[in-house]
Design a protein around this motif. Structure first.
Motif, PDB file in Angstrom:
ATOM      1  N   TYR A  70      65.439  97.012  58.946  1.00  0.00           N
ATOM      2  CA  TYR A  70      64.789  95.782  59.400  1.00  0.00           C
ATOM      3  C   TYR A  70      65.169  95.478  60.858  1.00  0.00           C
ATOM      4  O   TYR A  70      64.316  95.111  61.667  1.00  0.00           O
ATOM      5  N   ASN A  71      66.456  95.611  61.178  1.00  0.00           N
ATOM      6  CA  ASN A  71      66.899  95.361  62.548  1.00  0.00           C
ATOM      7  C   ASN A  71      66.264  96.363  63.513  1.00  0.00           C
ATOM      8  O   ASN A  71      65.853  96.000  64.615  1.00  0.00           O
ATOM      9  N   VAL A  73      63.336  98.092  63.253  1.00  0.00           N
ATOM     10  CA  VAL A  73      61.913  97.875  63.533  1.00  0.00           C
ATOM     11  C   VAL A  73      61.695  96.655  64.419  1.00  0.00           C
ATOM     12  O   VAL A  73      60.770  96.650  65.243  1.00  0.00           O
ATOM     13  N   ASP A  74      62.559  95.645  64.305  1.00  0.00           N
ATOM     14  CA  ASP A  74      62.419  94.497  65.192  1.00  0.00           C
ATOM     15  C   ASP A  74      62.826  94.846  66.619  1.00  0.00           C
ATOM     16  O   ASP A  74      62.260  94.318  67.570  1.00  0.00           O
ATOM     17  N   LYS A  75      63.808  95.741  66.784  1.00  0.00           N
ATOM     18  CA  LYS A  75      64.197  96.159  68.144  1.00  0.00           C
ATOM     19  C   LYS A  75      63.107  97.022  68.769  1.00  0.00           C
ATOM     20  O   LYS A  75      62.791  96.881  69.942  1.00  0.00           O
ATOM     21  N   VAL A  76      62.531  97.934  68.004  1.00  0.00           N
ATOM     22  CA  VAL A  76      61.511  98.842  68.532  1.00  0.00           C
ATOM     23  C   VAL A  76      60.213  98.100  68.837  1.00  0.00           C
ATOM     24  O   VAL A  76      59.615  98.289  69.900  1.00  0.00           O
ATOM     25  N   PHE A  77      59.758  97.253  67.915  1.00  0.00           N
ATOM     26  CA  PHE A  77      58.462  96.596  68.057  1.00  0.00           C
ATOM     27  C   PHE A  77      58.565  95.144  68.522  1.00  0.00           C
ATOM     28  O   PHE A  77      57.553  94.488  68.701  1.00  0.00           O
ATOM     29  N   GLY A  78      59.787  94.658  68.669  1.00  0.00           N
ATOM     30  CA  GLY A  78      59.978  93.272  69.081  1.00  0.00           C
ATOM     31  C   GLY A  78      59.937  92.329  67.897  1.00  0.00           C
ATOM     32  O   GLY A  78      59.434  92.675  66.830  1.00  0.00           O
ATOM     33  N   PRO A  79      60.467  91.127  68.095  1.00  0.00           N
ATOM     34  CA  PRO A  79      60.548  90.171  66.994  1.00  0.00           C
ATOM     35  C   PRO A  79      59.213  89.506  66.658  1.00  0.00           C
ATOM     36  O   PRO A  79      59.116  88.769  65.696  1.00  0.00           O
ATOM     37  N   LYS A  88      52.624  97.867  62.052  1.00  0.00           N
ATOM     38  CA  LYS A  88      53.429  98.978  62.579  1.00  0.00           C
ATOM     39  C   LYS A  88      54.810  99.004  61.928  1.00  0.00           C
ATOM     40  O   LYS A  88      55.297 100.060  61.533  1.00  0.00           O
ATOM     41  N   LYS A  89      55.427  97.838  61.824  1.00  0.00           N
ATOM     42  CA  LYS A  89      56.756  97.751  61.201  1.00  0.00           C
ATOM     43  C   LYS A  89      56.696  98.185  59.741  1.00  0.00           C
ATOM     44  O   LYS A  89      57.565  98.915  59.262  1.00  0.00           O
ATOM     45  N   THR A  90      55.674  97.723  59.034  1.00  0.00           N
ATOM     46  CA  THR A  90      55.503  98.106  57.630  1.00  0.00           C
ATOM     47  C   THR A  90      55.338  99.613  57.515  1.00  0.00           C
ATOM     48  O   THR A  90      55.914 100.244  56.619  1.00  0.00           O
ATOM     49  N   LEU A 151      63.638  87.430  60.843  1.00  0.00           N
ATOM     50  CA  LEU A 151      64.470  88.610  60.580  1.00  0.00           C
ATOM     51  C   LEU A 151      65.670  88.301  59.695  1.00  0.00           C
ATOM     52  O   LEU A 151      65.904  88.983  58.704  1.00  0.00           O
ATOM     53  N   ARG A 152      66.423  87.290  60.011  1.00  0.00           N
ATOM     54  CA  ARG A 152      67.672  87.078  59.278  1.00  0.00           C
ATOM     55  C   ARG A 152      67.458  86.692  57.819  1.00  0.00           C
ATOM     56  O   ARG A 152      68.357  86.815  57.009  1.00  0.00           O
ATOM     57  N   HIS A 153      66.262  86.223  57.462  1.00  0.00           N
ATOM     58  CA  HIS A 153      65.994  85.828  56.079  1.00  0.00           C
ATOM     59  C   HIS A 153      65.219  86.876  55.288  1.00  0.00           C
ATOM     60  O   HIS A 153      65.000  86.708  54.094  1.00  0.00           O
ATOM     61  N   ARG A 154      64.840  87.988  55.923  1.00  0.00           N
ATOM     62  CA  ARG A 154      64.010  88.982  55.239  1.00  0.00           C
ATOM     63  C   ARG A 154      64.707  89.618  54.052  1.00  0.00           C
ATOM     64  O   ARG A 154      64.116  89.771  52.988  1.00  0.00           O
ATOM     65  N   MET A 155      65.951  90.023  54.233  1.00  0.00           N
ATOM     66  CA  MET A 155      66.648  90.705  53.152  1.00  0.00           C
ATOM     67  C   MET A 155      66.806  89.768  51.960  1.00  0.00           C
ATOM     68  O   MET A 155      66.589  90.166  50.814  1.00  0.00           O
ATOM     69  N   PHE A 156      67.146  88.522  52.218  1.00  0.00           N
ATOM     70  CA  PHE A 156      67.324  87.549  51.137  1.00  0.00           C
ATOM     71  C   PHE A 156      66.019  87.375  50.363  1.00  0.00           C
ATOM     72  O   PHE A 156      65.998  87.452  49.131  1.00  0.00           O
TER      73      PHE A 156
END
Length: 183
Positions: A70-71, A73-79, A88-90, A151-156
């Protein structure tokens, strides 16, 4: 409940990997119990060691891998949470799905002391079906998570879907996708 969410959010900011390991371990605990009690109807024949293996693999393999992914894909494609970026992230996450599920089967078998030949045979037989089911559940879930959830709530939040997925994954990896007993 509000106090719990505040505590969770605060600790998630400070200890993202540790908090995700705890919540994912909890999901694997619930998922395996549901698998053994609801799907397999084991009743008093519940295998506690299987549940403990599920918690261990979920906490120490799945959670770090998915948190890092998750971290990444957010770094590569932006938040940004636009639809094109979420697609793209999916897509990237889906590329790693067979590794996540295959790794679960491998780790689960290693913890049981099963041979590498048994594990390879099980992967050949069961992994294609596991991945198809995984895509059916996770492609829409990831797209929604990546489009609307920070991002920070995705895993939860993904762990809520994860309970159902884990129920299936623990069942499939311990009994086979064709409901054949694994030896």
């Amino acid at each position: 409940m509000r106090a719990f969410l505040r505590w969770y959010s605060h600790n998630l900011k400070k200890h993202q990997f540790a908090m995700n390991m705890v919540t994912t371990g909890t999901v694997f605990f619930v998922g395996d119990i549901l698998s053994q009690q609801v799907i397999e109807k084991k009743g008093k024949e519940h295998k506690l060691e299987r549940t403990l293996r599920s918690i261990t693999v979920g906490s120490f393999y799945i959670a770090p891998f998915i948190t890092y992914l998750y971290n990444f894909v957010d770094k590569v494609f932006g938040p940004s949470q636009t639809i094109p970026k979420s697609l793209k992230k999916t897509g990237v996450i889906c590329l790693f799905s067979p590794i996540v599920s295959g790794g679960y089967v491998i780790c689960n078998n290693m913890l049981q002391g099963k041979s590498i030949n048994f594990t390879i045979d099980q992967l050949k037989k069961d992994l294609p079906t596991i991945v198809v089911v995984q895509y059916k559940i996770w492609i829409p879930s990831h797209f929604i998570l990546l489009t609307v959830v920070p991002l920070r709530h995705r895993m939860f939040l993904s762990n809520f879907v994860g309970v159902l997925w884990t129920c299936y994954l623990t069942h499939a990896s311990n009994t086979g996708t064709a409901n054949e007993k694994s030896v």
